[in-house]
Design a protein around this motif. Structure first.
Motif, short mmCIF file in Angstrom:
data_model
loop_
_atom_site.label_atom_id
_atom_site.label_comp_id
_atom_site.label_asym_id
_atom_site.label_seq_id
_atom_site.Cartn_x
_atom_site.Cartn_y
_atom_site.Cartn_z
N ASN B 467 0.84 -1.19 0.00
CA ASN B 467 0.00 0.00 0.00
C ASN B 467 0.88 1.25 0.00
O ASN B 467 1.66 1.44 0.93
CB ASN B 467 -0.90 -0.01 1.25
N PRO B 468 0.81 2.06 -1.05
CA PRO B 468 1.76 3.17 -1.16
C PRO B 468 1.68 4.19 -0.04
O PRO B 468 2.55 5.03 0.09
CB PRO B 468 1.38 3.82 -2.50
N HIS B 469 0.64 4.09 0.79
CA HIS B 469 0.51 5.09 1.82
C HIS B 469 1.15 4.73 3.15
O HIS B 469 1.23 5.58 4.03
CB HIS B 469 -0.97 5.38 2.06
N TYR B 470 1.50 3.51 3.29
CA TYR B 470 2.09 3.12 4.56
C TYR B 470 3.56 2.83 4.39
O TYR B 470 4.00 2.36 3.36
CB TYR B 470 1.38 1.88 5.11
N THR B 471 4.34 3.09 5.46
CA THR B 471 5.76 2.76 5.38
C THR B 471 5.88 1.25 5.31
O THR B 471 4.98 0.51 5.72
CB THR B 471 6.53 3.24 6.62
#
Lengths: 517, 706, 296
Positions: B467-471
């Motif tokens: 998920n590109p939003h989480y590190t």
């Protein structure tokens, strides 16, 4: 790239050609073969309002009235001052028999309809029977309910027998188009006795009329009337657009130029402005049968707090005369009671409110059509009322919607057009149970006076009674009339012979002529 | 940029394409980026030049620069490009447009994107003929048919009337080649033309190109990342890295002598079809491809080179002619000469602890997955009979603890659907799935948390699996959070996992878009490991990665299997990788398994005819290997209209007769663990078949008599 | 093609900083943000500092051209046009802003649900949205406001409802794309709840699209509110609704054009400004990341 540009240029050229072509207006129409006098000839283009019906029985809008006046003539012709004019009437003369309560009219001979048929008393009887027939349902049914009987002793005589005396009967009969009794299709076939004949009728676009060669009137020198070869009535409902059309030369004459732009006329050398005081008025009216307006002190307080001069300036652009909270306009001459405008007295107004129990102020909602000047009146009034602690909430409503419920609003801004005499207003709107009594007012003294006025034949006596009516309105009436709007017309300088008429739509085009330089 | 390349006119007399010292830059916010630096190459008529490189090497940019079709911010900074004597860079754009499509033509990776879906095939070819050859309508139509015939297209007249969507990928690529050759161009540029095709189709296309070259004497610039394809079809090869050509020569020279450490590294990365994980480990090239605006001083390969010296880091080496026609950019090439195994010997025997076969952890019995073809919810309410796609039609297999089962097959064989059924992302239509002896529900939502933990998946596309939003730290720790562990322990475990996948701990707070594809795939593996699974399903995990990165990942997977005793179900179309990593292999075709056995057994005769064809089609990056040539006709049939009897019968080169069309073939046991599903008896197969891939080499083990 | 990045990464900028950088890069976007900020400040603080009460009438001074006393001149009732424009900006932001926000919130929810579940629910919802879109917006608004009566809240509701379908469709299409991605499947494999998947996995990826679409809806909402005001369906006088101010000023255009010019120009400039901002957001937030990192 270059290919795209050339296509673009070609398209632009094409469009400009079309636009240019469309705006080319016909120059004055073909002159008639025989020029009778220098005044004769030419086609006049007039901007009129929206029209709804060709049948003169059902005239509703100003446009209808404007158009109908061109191709019809009347038993009694109402002059520019609002008094009957026998010279222009189809009745040569008339007589009143008090005992019989009968009016006898002698008709002119040799008056022809557009199709060539001669007008006789039969046509006159047919017209008025139709106008008073409840099955046909014209607006005039109530007005003519006083007629007991119409008889035609001979071809050129008509006798109207009344139930009650009516001093203003002539005015009631005035300006009613005489119809062709043998016309099977009154709705679409326009066969009248007027100065012009309908050539084509396109209610969305324009009505084209041409000169009636058999018209019965002649001018002072014996030349046949009308002077004009034809008329083109172009429907332009938007006043600003009509004004622009006049300025650009696309029309020659318009009714009722917008008061907002009257300043411009000073700068326009080629246009003439014609004005005349009228009986058209706008009023803020209250429902006298509900609280808080049922308390006369509240009504008086609100009237006292109103500054009518301000409204005349801002809502009417100073184009009119201040009203006195009565429906009687100075245009009615002697009938008008020339009293001074009540001075604005905020303190007194607050006191009256407190006496009525509204010391803490009042919250009101006023409904108004969203157009000027009604909306402007509402906005100004709201500010003025703030000073006496009355909080007015404005609700603007589209005009056609306003006139659906206009009789029910507790507080509203309504407009009233001209009537031939003030008694009509009383009968239509202010006596108890009147059909259009929007204020639901019921005042026994007023009812009494109104009834007497309707039958009093003596002019001076009527004047006295009208004055008393106006006093009643000023004292305790439920309406605020800030101003009477002037009538106005605008025409290009080429148009001559225009005579301002007390009824805005009734300008007489029989003696209008063109003098193109 | 001070290096000079020696002109190579003596090598290629009269080259059709003559590129000299070409430098291409892109204008970005950070200033100009030199994507291609001082590259020279020549291609003669009738010659295929293979340009090989990984992502970021600049090979596509070079091709675009040659045809002057760069993006708006691209610029040819210096150099010259001559086509048959015409200086292309000096031409005005209007003239250049006339060159395109007639003197230079291109074939790209995705054939479906290269054709107009609204025009028939014949018309598309005819259009070229009319436009460039100025033929009349009728002549152009005839020309179209002629070209299709040349492409060995079955029934060319009927194909000409069809629309692109009615043709398979392989046939479309033939059409694109036909379009490209209609005008008899001087130069044909092929940019990864077979990458998106199945391996059997690829083999056929490569055959076609080879044949066409005997007839059309044009120069071909063949761009690819696949060394096997290069060895298969090209005459000469140039190895490109980060914008420069590091080695150039004939295929024999480069593949045998390998006079640059990078070339050695590339070839060392590739699992050989004959090797498996027990004997050798793959060499991964350490380090990363440099960013274009942060190039190393000196030799651009120096940060990753295992024989680097101090001088390598300061002086930019120039191309040197090591032997006739063989150029290299390595200063120390002499060390490499005559020592073909130097730097490759890290491919030594791996320390591989052999375990006993554990118990079966996953067993799938007769799995079927049928999709019904319907036009949406409303339509399905009214349909009476429904057409079914039988994606998986009766597959049984078992995976043992600590072992890898590889599933191999081409597109449409159902391997991905099979893995999704096992994972529970698709609900199988029928069959049983047993996890450690226990029957588990078809749908993942219905399984217990313990069951879900046991089966994890690593997906094909690394960009989409995080998920590109989480590190990435958050992504990896999520399974641990679900397990209900306390925060401290989660942090500790995450660190351990990062170590296990060889990623530095300071990556924990990075976002996915800051990582490379290989690194993202490692994170995906770490995330799968976090749940402590018994089985990891790897669905084409290597396909979108570079070759050098693939090697590192394969090594990682093997290491993890060793340490954590995890089983893998490894799905891929890359036979060499599957052969290398799997203990067991199942070959699938159209929803069924046709051969299953241990890795060595499957790759030795007797083969199922399909396996045989697959093996003969793989491009092998070794010019010394001899491959049998077995080609399949046509393409994979649609799963809606399954052939009756044996599913393979209408393409099988060894079809014996009516029995193949009518009856389903039986399972035949070659040995305890090796089964083939075919009508031909095993003895017959042994007689007919010989080893498909034979290495003409030293190690005697590989050469076997039939 | 995956591009490998060197391991010693430079400092990763915060999201806001990259957005700021993205804004700076394009002149039009800068202009847009400047305009919007200006109007926003005007809406928030303006009414506190205006020189005149917006309803204060001064009939003697009606229709005055711009002067030192009245920088935008006076209207037909002698009211200060400048004060009315400034106070009117608040109305625009609140009504149009709330309407757009309503559309965005409801559209987000419907789009998430419809896109993720698909099936019959999706079909029905989408047909409903299509029906709503088929009716011309302005006519629908007029119909509703005539029957309900136009007030502050009814206008917000009408504007909001009008734009729900567009937002729903955008969100749904993004969800359709994202729900097939591997990280969503990985979440399903972990057994995550539907709520987690929708709001923690899918929603963060929808937000950039939503921001862009939301700003676009704001543009349309401003224009719609002005149009309704022009027709007299906005807030009632004397409240300074820009659209109604334009309508009131129309008869006087030949005589006092400034009365029409200033509110009309305000509408136009604000619409253009928000539109630039929306384009800028689209460029910055989609497709993913600051574009200077990419080169072919």
């Amino acid at each position: 790239m270059s290919k795209k540009y050339s296509i673009l240029i070609a398209v632009l050229l094409l469009f400009s050609l079309l636009a240019f072509g469309c705006s080319q207006n016909d120059t004055s129409g073909n002159e008639s073969g025989e020029k009778l006098s220098p005044k004769h000839g030419g086609t006049l283009r007039i901007a009129i309002d929206t029209t709804t019906a060709l049948d003169p029985t059902f005239l509703t809008t100003s446009g209808d009235n404007q158009a109908a006046s061109m191709w019809n003539d009347y038993l009694v012709f109402c002059g520019e001052d609002g008094r009957p004019d026998p010279e222009r009437s189809l009745a040569e003369s008339w007589e009143y028999d008090e005992a019989e309560k009968a009016w006898t009219f002698k008709l002119r001979k040799g008056v022809l309809f557009h199709d060539g048929k001669e007008m006789t008393s039969r046509d006159v009887k047919f017209t008025f029977d139709r106008l008073r027939d409840p099955d046909v349902g014209a607006k005039t049914v109530d007005l003519f309910s006083n007629i007991a009987d119409i008889t035609t002793p001979d071809e050129y005589t008509v006798v109207f027998k009344l139930k009650e005396t009516n001093p203003e009967f002539l005015l009631d009969l005035a300006d009613r188009a005489i119809l062709d009794a043998d016309n099977p299709d009154l709705k679409t076939k326009a066969n009248g006795v007027g100065p012009f004949m309908v050539e084509s009728y396109n209610p969305e676009d324009r009505i084209v009329l041409k000169r009636n060669p058999n018209y019965w009137r002649k001018d002072a020198d014996g030349n046949p009337l009308p002077y004009l070869d034809g008329l083109e009535l172009i429907v332009i409902p938007d006043k600003t657009a009509a004004l622009e059309a006049l300025r650009s030369g696309q029309v020659d004459f318009m009714y009722e130029p917008p008061s907002e732009s009257l300043e411009l006329f000073e700068k326009e050398p080629d246009i003439t402005l014609y004005t005349k005081p009228s009986a058209t008025h706008y009023l803020i009216r209250m429902r006298a049968d509900v609280a808080p307006f049922n308390d006369v002190r509240v009504r008086q307080a609100l009237k006292l707090a109103t500054d009518r001069q301000e409204m005349l300036e801002a809502a009417f652009d100073n184009f009119g005369v201040v009203g006195l909270d009565t429906p009687v306009s100075p245009a009615y001459g002697d009938y008008y009671l020339d009293a001074p405008e009540p001075k604005r007295d905020v303190e007194k107004a607050k006191q009256l409110l407190a006496e009525a129990g509204y010391a803490d102020g009042l919250k009101l909602t006023i409904y108004s059509p969203e157009i000027r000047p009604n909306s402007a009146i509402a906005v100004i009034w709201k500010e003025q009322m703030k000073d006496i602690g009355v909080d007015v909430d404005i609700q603007l409503v589209p005009s056609d919607i306003y006139y659906v419920n206009w009789l029910d609003y507790e507080l509203g801004v309504t407009d009233w057009g001209s009537r031939t005499h003030p008694g009509v207003f009383l009968q239509q709107a202010y006596v108890s149970g009147a059909r259009w009594n929007e204020t639901h007012w019921s005042d026994s003294e007023l009812d009494d006076l109104a009834a007497k006025i309707a039958t009093e034949m003596d002019f001076d006596k009527r004047v006295e009674m009208y004055h008393r009516v106006q006093e009643i309105f000023m004292e305790r009436g439920p309406i605020i009339v800030p101003a009477f709007k002037h009538s106005a017309w605008a025409a290009s300088n080429d148009v001559k012979g225009v005579k301002p008429h007390i009824v805005e739509t009734a300008v007489d085009f029989r003696s209008v002529y063109l003098e193109r330089e | 940029m001070t290096d000079m390349h020696r002109s190579k006119e003596t090598i290629v007399p009269d080259p059709i394409l003559d590129v000299k010292n070409l430098t291409v830059t892109y204008n970005t916010d950070r200033g100009p980026v030199y994507t291609v630096r001082n590259v020279s190459l020549q291609i003669a008529a009738g010659e295929i030049y293979g340009l090989v490189g990984e992502s970021g090497s600049g090979k596509s940019t070079l091709a675009r620069a040659i045809v002057r079709y760069l993006a708006d911010n691209g610029q040819i900074k210096s150099g010259s490009v001559k086509l048959g004597g015409t200086d292309l860079l000096a031409l005005p754009m209007s003239k250049m447009q006339q060159v395109w499509g007639s003197r230079i033509t291109m074939v790209h990776q995705d054939p479906a994107a290269a054709v107009n879906p609204a025009i028939t095939i014949g018309e598309q070819i005819a259009e070229i003929a009319r436009l460039h050859l100025k033929l009349s309508s009728a002549e152009a139509k005839a020309k179209a048919i002629e070209m299709l015939k040349k492409m060995r297209m079955p029934d060319p007249e009927s194909v000409a009337k069809r629309y692109p969507h009615q043709l398979s990928g392989g046939m479309l690529q033939r059409v694109v080649i036909a379009i490209a050759l209609t005008t008899n161009p001087q130069l044909l540029i092929m940019d990864e033309p077979t990458t998106s095709l199945d391996v059997t189709t690829e083999a056929a296309i490569l055959d076609l190109v080879r044949e066409l070259l005997t007839e059309y004497k044009m120069a071909v610039l063949f761009i690819t990342h696949n060394l096997g394809v290069v060895a298969n079809i090209c005459n000469r090869v140039g190895v490109m890295y980060a914008g420069e050509i590091l080695e150039e020569g004939t295929v024999q020279q480069v593949f045998r002598s390998k006079l640059h450490p990078y070339t050695r590294g590339l070839l060392g990365c590739l699992p050989k079809i004959t090797d498996d994980k027990r004997n050798v480990s793959l060499t991964a090239i350490p380090g990363y491809i440099p960013r274009m605006h942060q190039l190393p001083s000196g030799c651009i390969f120096s940060p990753r080179c295992s024989m680097v010296e101090d001088e390598c880091k300061t002086v930019r080496p120039s191309l040197v002619e090591a032997e006739a026609g063989h150029f290299t950019a390595c200063r120390r090439w002499e060390i490499l000469k005559n020592k073909p195994e130097l730097l490759m010997d890290s491919q030594h025997a791996r320390d591989f602890t052999k375990h006993e076969e554990g118990p079966v952890v996953l067993s799938a019995s007769n799995i079927k997955k049928h999709f019904s073809v319907s036009a949406g919810e409303f339509a399905s309410l009214f349909k009476r009979g429904q057409t079914k796609i039988k994606a998986v039609d009766g597959v049984s297999l078992g995976v043992r603890g600590g072992f890898t089962l590889g599933v191999v097959g081409e597109s449409g064989c159902g391997k991905t659907t099979l893995s999704r059924c096992i994972a529970g992302l698709e609900e199988a239509t029928s069959g049983e799935i047993e996890l450690e002896g226990e029957l588990i529900p078809y749908s993942v939502a219905k399984r217990t948390p313990a069951q879900r933990k046991s089966i994890q998946m690593v997906f094909q596309n690394p960009d989409a699996s995080l998920n590109p939003h989480y590190t990435i730290g958050e992504s990896v720790s999520r399974p641990l959070v679900l397990m209900g562990l306390p925060k401290k322990e989660i942090q500790e475990r995450v660190r351990q996992l990062f170590n296990a996948v060889n990623l530095p701990e300071d990556y924990i707070n990075r976002l996915p878009h800051e990582l490379s594809g290989g690194e993202k795939q490692r994170i995906a593996i770490a995330r799968a490991l976090a749940a402590e699974p018994t089985l990891i399903l790897c669905d084409e995990p290597l396909s979108s990665l570079d070759v050098s990165v693939q090697a590192a990942l394969i090594n990682l997977l093997i290491k993890l299997q060793d340490s954590h005793k995890i089983s893998y179900l490894f799905i891929s179309h890359d036979l060499a990788a599957v052969r290398y990593i799997s203990d067991w292999i199942a070959v699938m075709y159209l929803g069924r398994i046709c051969e299953i056995g241990s890795a060595e057994d499957v790759f030795m005769p007797p083969y199922h005819p399909y396996t045989e064809a697959l093996l003969s089609a793989i491009p092998i990056p070794d010019p010394d290997v001899r491959q049998e040539r077995i080609r399949l006709e046509g393409s994979v049939p649609s799963a809606i209209n399954l052939p009756s009897g044996c599913r393979f019968h209408n393409r099988c080169p060894r079809k014996i007769g009516r029995i193949c069309e009518e009856q389903e073939p039986p399972w035949q046991n070659v040995s305890e663990h090796h089964r083939i599903c075919c009508h031909i008896t095993l003895d017959e197969l042994r007689n007919l078949q010989s080893e498909v891939i034979v290495r003409q080499a030293d190690s005697p083990r590989e050469v076997r008599q039939c | 093609m995956a591009i490998c990045i060197q391991s010693n990464q430079e400092y990763r900028h915060s999201k806001l900083f990259s957005i700021w950088r993205g804004i700076r890069r394009n002149t039009l976007t800068v202009i847009g943000f400047f305009i919007v900020t200006l109007f926003l400040l005007m809406a928030i603080f303006g009414p506190l500092f205006v020189p005149y009460d917006y309803a204060e009438q001064n009939i003697e001074k009606r229709l005055q051209p711009p002067s030192a006393e009245h920088i935008f001149g006076t209207d037909e009732f002698g009211r200060d046009v400048f004060s009315r424009v400034v106070v009117g900006s608040r109305n625009v932001f609140i009504v149009a802003g709330s309407g757009a926000a309503l559309a965005v919130l409801l559209g987000l929810f419907l789009g998430l649900v419809s896109g993720y579940w698909g099936g019959l629910l999706d079909d029905v919802l989408m047909r409903l949205m299509e029906v709503m879109m088929a009716i011309p917006g302005l006519l629908l608004a007029m119909l509703v406001l005539f029957s309900l009566g136009s007030s502050f809240y009814s206008v917000i509701l009408v504007v909001g409802f009008m734009y729900i379908p567009v937002v729903t469709r955008v969100v749904r299409s993004v969800v359709l794309d994202i729900k097939t991605r591997a990280f969503v499947e990985a979440a399903k494999l972990r057994g995550e709840s539907i709520g987690y998947i929708l709001f923690r996995e899918i929603l963060p990826n929808v937000l950039p699209h939503l921001a862009v679409e939301g700003s676009m809806r704001f543009v349309y909402a401003i224009f719609m509110v002005a149009s309704l005001g022009f027709l007299g369906l906005g807030v009632q006088p004397p409240a300074p609704d820009w659209g109604f101010m334009v309508s009131e000023a129309r008869p006087f255009f030949s005589v006092a054009p400034w009365v029409l010019f200033f509110p009309a120009a305000s509408i136009a400039i604000l619409v253009v400004g928000v539109s630039f901002v929306s384009d800028g957001l689209r460029r910055i937030l989609l497709p993913g990341g600051v574009s200077s990192d990419r080169y072919a």
